[in-house]
Each structure stands twice: as C-alpha cells, then as structure tokens.
Design an enzyme around this catalytic site. Sequence first.
Site, PDB file in Angstrom:
ATOM      1  N   ASN A 129       0.805  -1.230   0.000  1.00 28.13           N
ATOM      2  CA  ASN A 129       0.000   0.000   0.000  1.00 28.13           C
ATOM      3  C   ASN A 129       0.835   1.277   0.000  1.00 28.13           C
ATOM      4  OD1 ASN A 129      -2.598  -1.256   0.001  1.00 28.13           O
ATOM      5  ND2 ASN A 129      -2.135  -1.909   2.087  1.00 28.13           N
ATOM      6  N   THR A 158      13.436  -6.511  -6.224  1.00 29.03           N
ATOM      7  CA  THR A 158      14.384  -7.118  -7.166  1.00 29.03           C
ATOM      8  C   THR A 158      15.579  -7.698  -6.408  1.00 29.03           C
ATOM      9  OG1 THR A 158      13.728  -5.451  -8.783  1.00 29.03           O
ATOM     10  CG2 THR A 158      15.781  -6.641  -9.232  1.00 29.03           C
ATOM     11  N   GLU A 361      11.273   2.746 -10.194  1.00 28.36           N
ATOM     12  CA  GLU A 361      12.046   3.903  -9.702  1.00 28.36           C
ATOM     13  C   GLU A 361      11.270   5.201  -9.889  1.00 28.36           C
ATOM     14  OE1 GLU A 361      16.412   2.373  -9.323  1.00 28.36           O
ATOM     15  OE2 GLU A 361      15.752   4.404  -9.095  1.00 28.36           O
ATOM     16  N   THR A 363       7.139   6.293 -11.347  1.00 26.45           N
ATOM     17  CA  THR A 363       6.423   6.285 -12.629  1.00 26.45           C
ATOM     18  C   THR A 363       6.693   7.596 -13.384  1.00 26.45           C
ATOM     19  OG1 THR A 363       4.499   7.335 -11.628  1.00 26.45           O
ATOM     20  CG2 THR A 363       4.544   4.915 -11.588  1.00 26.45           C
TER      21      THR A 363
HETATM   22  C1  LIG Z   1       9.487  -5.667 -11.901  1.00 27.75           C
HETATM   23  C2  LIG Z   1       9.496  -4.658 -10.794  1.00 27.75           C
HETATM   24  C3  LIG Z   1      10.641  -4.512  -9.997  1.00 27.75           C
HETATM   25  C4  LIG Z   1      10.644  -3.612  -8.934  1.00 27.75           C
HETATM   26  N1  LIG Z   1      11.731  -3.551  -8.095  1.00 27.75           N
HETATM   27  C5  LIG Z   1      11.657  -2.815  -6.954  1.00 27.75           C
HETATM   28  C6  LIG Z   1      12.697  -2.877  -5.967  1.00 27.75           C
HETATM   29  O1  LIG Z   1      13.724  -3.559  -6.146  1.00 27.75           O
HETATM   30  N2  LIG Z   1      12.545  -2.171  -4.817  1.00 27.75           N
HETATM   31  C7  LIG Z   1      11.445  -1.395  -4.573  1.00 27.75           C
HETATM   32  O2  LIG Z   1      11.376  -0.802  -3.513  1.00 27.75           O
HETATM   33  N3  LIG Z   1      10.430  -1.313  -5.487  1.00 27.75           N
HETATM   34  C8  LIG Z   1      10.514  -2.018  -6.658  1.00 27.75           C
HETATM   35  N4  LIG Z   1       9.487  -1.949  -7.583  1.00 27.75           N
HETATM   36  C9  LIG Z   1       8.320  -1.125  -7.282  1.00 27.75           C
HETATM   37  C10 LIG Z   1       8.166   0.107  -8.172  1.00 27.75           C
HETATM   38  O3  LIG Z   1       9.110   1.079  -7.820  1.00 27.75           O
HETATM   39  C11 LIG Z   1       6.700   0.580  -8.016  1.00 27.75           C
HETATM   40  O4  LIG Z   1       5.903  -0.344  -8.721  1.00 27.75           O
HETATM   41  C12 LIG Z   1       6.470   1.980  -8.499  1.00 27.75           C
HETATM   42  O5  LIG Z   1       7.127   2.910  -7.678  1.00 27.75           O
HETATM   43  C13 LIG Z   1       4.981   2.348  -8.584  1.00 27.75           C
HETATM   44  O6  LIG Z   1       4.303   2.010  -7.420  1.00 27.75           O
HETATM   45  P1  LIG Z   1       2.944   1.155  -7.536  1.00 27.75           P
HETATM   46  O7  LIG Z   1       3.224  -0.020  -8.403  1.00 27.75           O
HETATM   47  O8  LIG Z   1       2.440   0.908  -6.158  1.00 27.75           O
HETATM   48  O9  LIG Z   1       1.935   2.089  -8.312  1.00 27.75           O
HETATM   49  P2  LIG Z   1       0.988   3.228  -7.688  1.00 27.75           P
HETATM   50  O10 LIG Z   1       1.767   4.164  -6.849  1.00 27.75           O
HETATM   51  O11 LIG Z   1      -0.222   2.582  -7.080  1.00 27.75           O
HETATM   52  O12 LIG Z   1       0.548   4.013  -8.988  1.00 27.75           O
HETATM   53  C14 LIG Z   1      -0.524   3.614  -9.827  1.00 27.75           C
HETATM   54  C15 LIG Z   1      -0.752   4.723 -10.864  1.00 27.75           C
HETATM   55  O13 LIG Z   1      -1.168   5.929 -10.188  1.00 27.75           O
HETATM   56  C16 LIG Z   1      -0.309   6.994 -10.554  1.00 27.75           C
HETATM   57  N5  LIG Z   1      -0.182   7.938  -9.435  1.00 27.75           N
HETATM   58  C17 LIG Z   1       0.080   7.646  -8.132  1.00 27.75           C
HETATM   59  N6  LIG Z   1       0.144   8.761  -7.417  1.00 27.75           N
HETATM   60  C18 LIG Z   1      -0.044   9.799  -8.268  1.00 27.75           C
HETATM   61  C19 LIG Z   1      -0.086  11.230  -8.128  1.00 27.75           C
HETATM   62  N7  LIG Z   1       0.116  11.829  -6.956  1.00 27.75           N
HETATM   63  N8  LIG Z   1      -0.324  11.977  -9.241  1.00 27.75           N
HETATM   64  C20 LIG Z   1      -0.504  11.377 -10.451  1.00 27.75           C
HETATM   65  N9  LIG Z   1      -0.488  10.047 -10.646  1.00 27.75           N
HETATM   66  C21 LIG Z   1      -0.254   9.254  -9.557  1.00 27.75           C
HETATM   67  C22 LIG Z   1       1.008   6.338 -10.891  1.00 27.75           C
HETATM   68  O14 LIG Z   1       1.825   7.193 -11.683  1.00 27.75           O
HETATM   69  C23 LIG Z   1       0.533   5.089 -11.612  1.00 27.75           C
HETATM   70  O15 LIG Z   1       0.245   5.404 -12.954  1.00 27.75           O
HETATM   71  C24 LIG Z   1       9.493  -2.813  -8.677  1.00 27.75           C
HETATM   72  C25 LIG Z   1       8.363  -2.941  -9.496  1.00 27.75           C
HETATM   73  C26 LIG Z   1       8.345  -3.862 -10.527  1.00 27.75           C
HETATM   74  C27 LIG Z   1       7.082  -4.016 -11.336  1.00 27.75           C
END
Ligand SMILES: Cc1cc2nc3c(=O)[nH]c(=O)nc-3n(C[C@H](O)[C@H](O)[C@H](O)COP(=O)(O)OP(=O)(O)OC[C@H]3O[C@@H](n4cnc5c(N)ncnc54)[C@H](O)[C@@H]3O)c2cc1C
Length: 377
Positions: A129, A158, A361, A363
């Site tokens: 979350n 990762t 890292e 979006t």
């Molecule tokens: C293959 C993979 C490897 C990864 N490796 C790592 C790792 O090693 N360590 C680690 O810590 N994380 C890791 N991640 C996590 C990654 O950094 C997150 O997925 C990313 O930061 C987005 O978070 P979320 O997936 O929860 O999306 P959310 O934050 O839920 O976002 C969903 C959508 O809402 C949009 N959004 C959210 N807030 C706003 C806002 N304020 N204004 C406008 N738009 C918004 C986002 O841009 C996105 O389009 C990894 C992810 C993947 C898929």
Amino acid sequence: MNFELTPEQQLLKDTVREFALTRVAPAAAGLDREARFPYELVAEMAELGLMGIPIPEEYGGAGADTVSYAIAIEELTRIDSSVAITVAAHTSLGTMPIYLYGTEEQKQEWLPRLASGEGLAAFGLTEPNAGSDAGATSTRAELRDGQWIVNGAKMFITNAGTDISACVTITARTGDDEISNFIVPNGTPGYEISAPMHKLGWRASDTRELSFHDCAVPEGNLLGKPGKGFHQFLEILDGGRISVAAMGVGLAQGAYDLALAYSKERRQFGKPISDFQAVQFALADMSTEIDAGRALVQRAAWLKDEGKPFALAAAQAKLYTGLLSNRAANAALQIHGGYGFMDEFAISRLYRDQKILEIGEGTNEVQRMVIAKLLGL
Ligand SMILES: Cc1cc2nc3c(=O)[nH]c(=O)nc-3n(C[C@H](O)[C@H](O)[C@H](O)COP(=O)(O)OP(=O)(O)OC[C@H]3O[C@@H](n4cnc5c(N)ncnc54)[C@H](O)[C@@H]3O)c2cc1C
C-alpha cells in the site's frame, strides 16, 4: 565541451559490449522463456568487475565514475534488460545505501562481498500500500533488548530471493513520524521471501514479495541516523534514476539495432523495406531521440560525478528515456511486421521489457512531480 569518452570509459564500454554480444545475447531468449535467473552470467560479470562499478577499490569495487556505470548499464540493456536490472538494482539500490550511509564497520562487513558479486543486494522501499507514495511505509521496527524487531511487508523487490542474495536494505517506521533504514541479512528468522513473481517482462530477473514477522535484526544493522531513512532512500532513488534512464537509452538502442538490421534484410515490393521512406523516417527519428536521451543520461551522470546537484537532470533523463524507449520499441516492432510479434524475434522481448521503465524507480507521473517540484512549482 568535450563529448568524448575517456580511454577508461571507452575500454569499459567495449568490454561490456563484447560480453553482452558474446555471452548474454545467445542466452537471453532462453532465460526469458524459462524465467530463469542468470547465475552463470552474474558470476562472469563478477569476474569482469561489473558488480561494483562505482564502489571504491578499497571496498572491492572498480572505483569507476557514474558516467562509466551508466555506459555499462546501457550496453547490457541494449542486449538484455533482465541482466541489466540485476546489476543496476544490486549496485545503485542495494549496495549504494551501505556505501553512502553505512558505518565503517558496516562497509567492511558488506561491501567487499557485494561489490565483488559474491552476494547480491536488494532494496526494499515499495510496500503493498505504499508505491508512488513511498513515505506511507507501514513496516515497523521497534528496539527491544538490543534488537530491532521488524514487522511488515515489501512488494516487487528485485534480487531479494536468489541463491546468492545476501541482504535487503529496507525502510521501516521507527516512530509515528520517523522512518529509518535497516540492513536485513537473508536467512534472518522471521524474514520470509515469496516464490518468484510472474511478470510481463524482466522475466529472468528476480522479483519477490517480502514479509517480516517479529524479525529480529541486530541493533547495529540500523543504516544511517534514526529518522533519516526516508530522506536517505529518496537520495538513493535520485542516483538510481540515472541507471534506469541508462536502461531506457540501451533498450531504445537495442530496438533500433534490431529494426535497422531487419529493414535491410526484409524485402517487399521487390526491394528491401529500408528503401521505403516511411521506414527510413522511423529509423531517423529513433536515432535522433536516442542521441538526445543519451546526452541527458550522461549529463546527469556527469553532474553527479562533479558533485553538483543532479536530481533534476536525473528525473528529466528518466522521464525522457522512459518515453523514448516506449516509442522506439513500438516503432522497431512495427518495422518487423508480424515477425516482430513472434517469440523467435528478439524485438518481442525488448517490447515486453520496455514498459517497466516507465513505472519502476518512480512512474512517469512521479518523475513529472519531482521535476515540477525542483522547478520550484
Ligand atoms: C518488476 C518490478 C521490480 C521492482 N523492483 C523494486 C525494488 O527492487 N525495490 C522497490 O522498492 N520497489 C521495486 N518496484 C516497485 C516500483 O518502484 C513501483 O511499482 C512503483 O514505484 C509504482 O508504485 P505502484 O506499483 O504501487 O503504483 P501506484 O503508486 O499505485 O501508482 C498507480 C498509478 O497511479 C499513478 N499515481 C500515483 N500517485 C499519483 C499522483 N500523486 N499523481 C498522479 N499520478 C499518480 C502512478 O503514476 C501510476 O500510474 C518494482 C516494481 C516492478 C514491477
């Protein structure tokens, strides 16, 4: 201005290019198909000194600059993203917090193992979350009888669950308004790692869900000052963005390489499709944008090496190369026609591997938020 690489940077570029062409390229499709972690390739990269490029030699690294590191990540991604992200997540996300914020004792304990590639490091910020809103961390650490007791969960991490994973650096709440960082060694009781997650791309890289149930970590594993954890991890992300931006350039360059070669081989209407102006224009646009993206990445890396503020340049490079790699992968697949949709053609893997470059890292939207803030908005 001097746009030429130094002899050391050029040597590293040539070495990584050669390794990627001769060792990674023949294995990449199979590793992707079987979602198999590239243990042999990681061992070979360790031999070549690629698992600790920016870590000083006194701690077992190569002691190279950020420009060199970005070049290496670009050249790996040009051939395969799973291999590249394994190095990038290990280096700029897993190992760097220990180098930047660790005590001398922590550095001596961890860095030689990590920088030599004997062990892999992971970085645990994202939670189920708390994604873009990474400050919403709900994992907690409580100091009890000289140990930090960690409870909570991390998502999409990762490098955390391979046979050679050594530790994960995590954020955890140490008070209502206080986030701190900890090093959690693999094998610590109460630290549980899920089975590998199934993914659209980066299929040979290791991605896991982590959970901590009364996981007792020695008091000495606190990383940096208590309460500084969120700030430290944001600083780590600034640097990490340079490597993900380098992946964007590398992926776009790899897609361009494949499309250029294919366009000269494929004949329709009695001539190679590279003779059609529409195809030439697509390649011309790609090559122009790739050069622009590379310049943004190398500027951000250079600023970091010069000790100048680089957060804005890094976020701009990450945003631009995320979008650039999307356009390039799409255009390159289009040039392949139906063959590009088939698994036998490498472009289909690059197309799948691209999307995460606009999510991980931070979006695209988060990059725009960072850029706007740094513009004073
Ligand atoms: C293959 C993979 C490897 C990864 N490796 C790592 C790792 O090693 N360590 C680690 O810590 N994380 C890791 N991640 C996590 C990654 O950094 C997150 O997925 C990313 O930061 C987005 O978070 P979320 O997936 O929860 O999306 P959310 O934050 O839920 O976002 C969903 C959508 O809402 C949009 N959004 C959210 N807030 C706003 C806002 N304020 N204004 C406008 N738009 C918004 C986002 O841009 C996105 O389009 C990894 C992810 C993947 C898929």
